[in-house]
Design a protein around this motif. Structure first.
Motif, PDB file in Angstrom:
ATOM      1  N   GLU A  90      -8.979 -21.044 -33.209  1.00 30.74           N
ATOM      2  CA  GLU A  90      -9.310 -19.743 -33.785  1.00 30.74           C
ATOM      3  C   GLU A  90     -10.685 -19.718 -34.445  1.00 30.74           C
ATOM      4  OE1 GLU A  90      -6.196 -18.638 -36.439  1.00 30.74           O
ATOM      5  OE2 GLU A  90      -4.662 -18.506 -34.881  1.00 30.74           O
ATOM      6  N   THR A  91     -11.129 -20.865 -34.977  1.00 28.27           N
ATOM      7  CA  THR A  91     -12.408 -20.927 -35.681  1.00 28.27           C
ATOM      8  C   THR A  91     -13.259 -22.062 -35.129  1.00 28.27           C
ATOM      9  OG1 THR A  91     -11.332 -20.122 -37.690  1.00 28.27           O
ATOM     10  CG2 THR A  91     -13.520 -21.095 -37.937  1.00 28.27           C
ATOM     11  N   HIS A  92     -14.548 -21.777 -34.895  1.00 29.61           N
ATOM     12  CA  HIS A  92     -15.505 -22.781 -34.432  1.00 29.61           C
ATOM     13  C   HIS A  92     -16.524 -23.052 -35.537  1.00 29.61           C
ATOM     14  CE1 HIS A  92     -13.626 -21.714 -30.701  1.00 29.61           C
ATOM     15  NE2 HIS A  92     -14.247 -20.555 -30.616  1.00 29.61           N
ATOM     16  N   TYR A 141      -9.850 -23.970 -25.062  1.00 24.32           N
ATOM     17  CA  TYR A 141     -10.410 -23.104 -26.098  1.00 24.32           C
ATOM     18  C   TYR A 141     -11.897 -22.822 -25.903  1.00 24.32           C
ATOM     19  CZ  TYR A 141      -6.055 -24.314 -28.469  1.00 24.32           C
ATOM     20  OH  TYR A 141      -4.739 -24.504 -28.777  1.00 24.32           O
ATOM     21  N   TRP A 142     -12.598 -23.674 -25.154  1.00 29.82           N
ATOM     22  CA  TRP A 142     -14.042 -23.515 -25.014  1.00 29.82           C
ATOM     23  C   TRP A 142     -14.428 -22.594 -23.860  1.00 29.82           C
ATOM     24  CZ3 TRP A 142     -16.549 -25.162 -20.522  1.00 29.82           C
ATOM     25  CH2 TRP A 142     -15.782 -25.940 -19.659  1.00 29.82           C
ATOM     26  N   LEU A 145     -15.911 -19.143 -25.012  1.00 32.22           N
ATOM     27  CA  LEU A 145     -17.135 -19.371 -25.777  1.00 32.22           C
ATOM     28  C   LEU A 145     -18.293 -19.732 -24.850  1.00 32.22           C
ATOM     29  CD1 LEU A 145     -18.717 -19.795 -28.403  1.00 32.22           C
ATOM     30  CD2 LEU A 145     -17.796 -22.126 -28.490  1.00 32.22           C
ATOM     31  N   VAL A 172     -15.183 -27.052 -31.454  1.00 32.89           N
ATOM     32  CA  VAL A 172     -14.367 -25.945 -30.953  1.00 32.89           C
ATOM     33  C   VAL A 172     -12.956 -26.028 -31.510  1.00 32.89           C
ATOM     34  CG1 VAL A 172     -13.434 -24.861 -28.880  1.00 32.89           C
ATOM     35  CG2 VAL A 172     -15.743 -25.819 -28.845  1.00 32.89           C
ATOM     36  N   ASN A 219     -13.129 -16.799 -33.009  1.00 31.50           N
ATOM     37  CA  ASN A 219     -13.041 -16.861 -31.550  1.00 31.50           C
ATOM     38  C   ASN A 219     -12.854 -15.455 -30.977  1.00 31.50           C
ATOM     39  OD1 ASN A 219     -12.941 -18.145 -29.047  1.00 31.50           O
ATOM     40  ND2 ASN A 219     -10.709 -18.240 -29.074  1.00 31.50           N
TER      41      ASN A 219
END
Length: 475
Positions: free
Chosen positions: A71-73, A128-129, A132, A68, A94
């Motif tokens: 901005e990008t996973h 951040y997760w 998602l 995670v 994201n």
């Protein structure tokens, strides 16, 4: 030859078309039958131990590992044997478009390898997760968490390299999930979500208040070093009212004793401010504070004071909301019967603990708070037993505050503290005793919330197992 070659080529194209159509049908079936399992299904129906976790990862399940980012996973896919099914790491943004592309990528791989369900493993990296995990669960993909420390410790198992990056981490995470080394994520819902957010805001405002108070102390120490002798409690109501109008010695001297008393009258305050007016004036007259830069610093002091007063109002409002929300939780009011545990402490504990129904045993909450006991022993060596300090530090903080307050105000916990620190066999240090009492308070809270019982101090003391000789002496 050309005719035969053309026929063979057309046959291959036709077969590929049929294969693609078959894959599309499989993918559609997978999309329709995707079912996400959460902590409600897995943790509330008995203990979700290591064996249960391994059984949950079935052979028809596609395992995704996700690193995670803000901005990008990054995703990688494996099966239950640890064989990688993705050719390389798949990156996605994201946002809704990125999440949908990740799901379609996973469904396509699942169709190609006859998988029926999908589980996504991730590290709980900051906040951040949250989005998602919520999106994936709502779209039928189970989400589990792995410990970031476990990912760090296993990085050399993969390729005998210390490398740890965004493309390697997803496979490490997926392998941990495959072996059952994961937990179910918990995001507070409804009343518990409100409690968690309010508690977090209260902590942030308290930190802001302390920061502004420290800055205020610095300015006063430079321009009015005697301010503590003059005012006593610097963040008291009377002191803050005076500092808003006359923060430095020359300002106080201009006001005089009567002017200082007038501030006390206008603010309609109680206490010793009126009596201390003369002392404040005398300390201002003999102050050794510097004069240069006083004008700018005077403005800064007034700004800090106004900010502290504003934060006090906000903290009062949040405290009222927290107390109101706490009383909506069944049986929470019974906990307040414990002397020393007030609404502030209770709201902090409940906010950090969350829904009590997700725990099968109080030891799970103890572990979550970092109060679980650990020891490092081998052979004849016996290491010192101590608490793990891993888990929710704010929950550990509030439980410790509850223990200190209970020992100070509740006779039964005071007696318990004395017993732990003075018993003949294995007497505890004071800090160790407070930790034990914090765990005891946690057990009391768990019993009250799960069974709806009322607090009984005599029963709490009766649960303590003591040597027969000490029981006889106590009788």
């Amino acid at each position: 030859m050309n005719v035969k070659g053309t026929k063979k080529k057309n046959q291959v194209v036709t077969e590929n078309i049929f294969e693609q159509q078959e894959l599309l049908k499989k993918a559609e079936v997978i999309r329709e039958n995707l079912t996400a399992s959460t902590w409600r299904e897995l943790e509330t129906n008995g203990k979700f131990d290591k064996n249960a976790k391994i059984s949950f990862i079935s052979d028809d399940m596609l395992i995704l590992g996700c690193d995670v980012g803000s901005e990008t996973h990054y995703l990688r896919a494996i099966d239950t044997r640890g064989r990688e099914l993705s050719k390389s790491a798949f990156s996605f943004g994201n946002d809704a478009e990125g999440f949908l592309s990740a799901k379609e990528w996973a469904v396509k791989i699942a169709a190609e390898h006859d998988k029926k369900q999908i589980v996504l493993g991730l590290e709980p990296t900051g906040h951040y997760w949250f989005c998602l995990a919520t999106w994936m669960i709502s779209n039928g993909i189970s989400v589990v968490q792995v410990n970031p420390y476990a990912v760090k410790q296993t990085k050399e198992v993969e390729d005998n390299s210390q490398l740890k990056d965004d493309t390697k981490d997803p496979k490490l995470i997926a392998n941990l999930v495959k072996d059952g080394n994961f937990g179910m994520p918990y995001l507070p819902e409804k009343i518990y979500a409100e409690l968690r957010r309010l508690s977090m805001f209260r902590d942030q405002l308290n930190e802001d208040r302390i920061r502004n108070l420290n800055r205020l102390h610095r300015e006063m120490k430079i321009y009015f070093p005697e301010y503590k002798d003059a005012f006593g409690k610097v963040d008291g109501a009377f002191c803050l009212e005076v500092l808003k109008r006359a923060p430095f010695p020359e300002d106080l001297v201009k006001l005089g004793v009567d002017g200082i008393k007038q501030i006390w009258h206008e603010a309609k305050l109680r206490g010793r401010g009126y009596v201390n007016a003369k002392s404040i004036f005398e300390n201002a007259e003999k102050s050794i504070g510097i004069k240069d830069g006083a004008e700018t610093s005077r403005q800064a002091v007034k700004w800090f004071v106004n900010r502290i007063l504003e934060l006090d109002e906000q903290l009062t409002d949040i405290a009222q909301q927290l107390n109101q929300k706490c009383m909506e939780i069944p049986y929470a009011e019974n906990i307040l019967a414990i002397s020393g545990i007030g609404e502030t402490t209770l709201s902090g504990i409940l906010a950090e603990m969350g829904d009590i129904s997700r725990f099968d045993d109080v030891k799970e909450i103890q572990k979550l708070s970092g109060l679980g006991l650990v020891a490092c022993s081998s052979g004849k060596h016996k290491g010192e037993t101590k608490i793990s300090h891993r888990g929710r530090k704010r929950l550990r903080y509030w439980l410790f505050q509850a223990a200190k307050s209970a020992v100070a105000h509740a006779d039964e916990f005071k007696e318990l503290h004395v017993y732990y620190t003075t018993r003949k066999d294995n007497p505890l240090k004071k800090m160790q005793s407070l930790i034990v009492i914090a765990c005891k308070i946690l057990r009391v809270i768990y019993t009250i919330l799960t069974k709806g019982t009322k607090y009984d101090p005599n029963k709490m003391l009766g649960d303590i197992v003591r040597p027969n000789q000490e029981l006889t002496q106590a009788a």
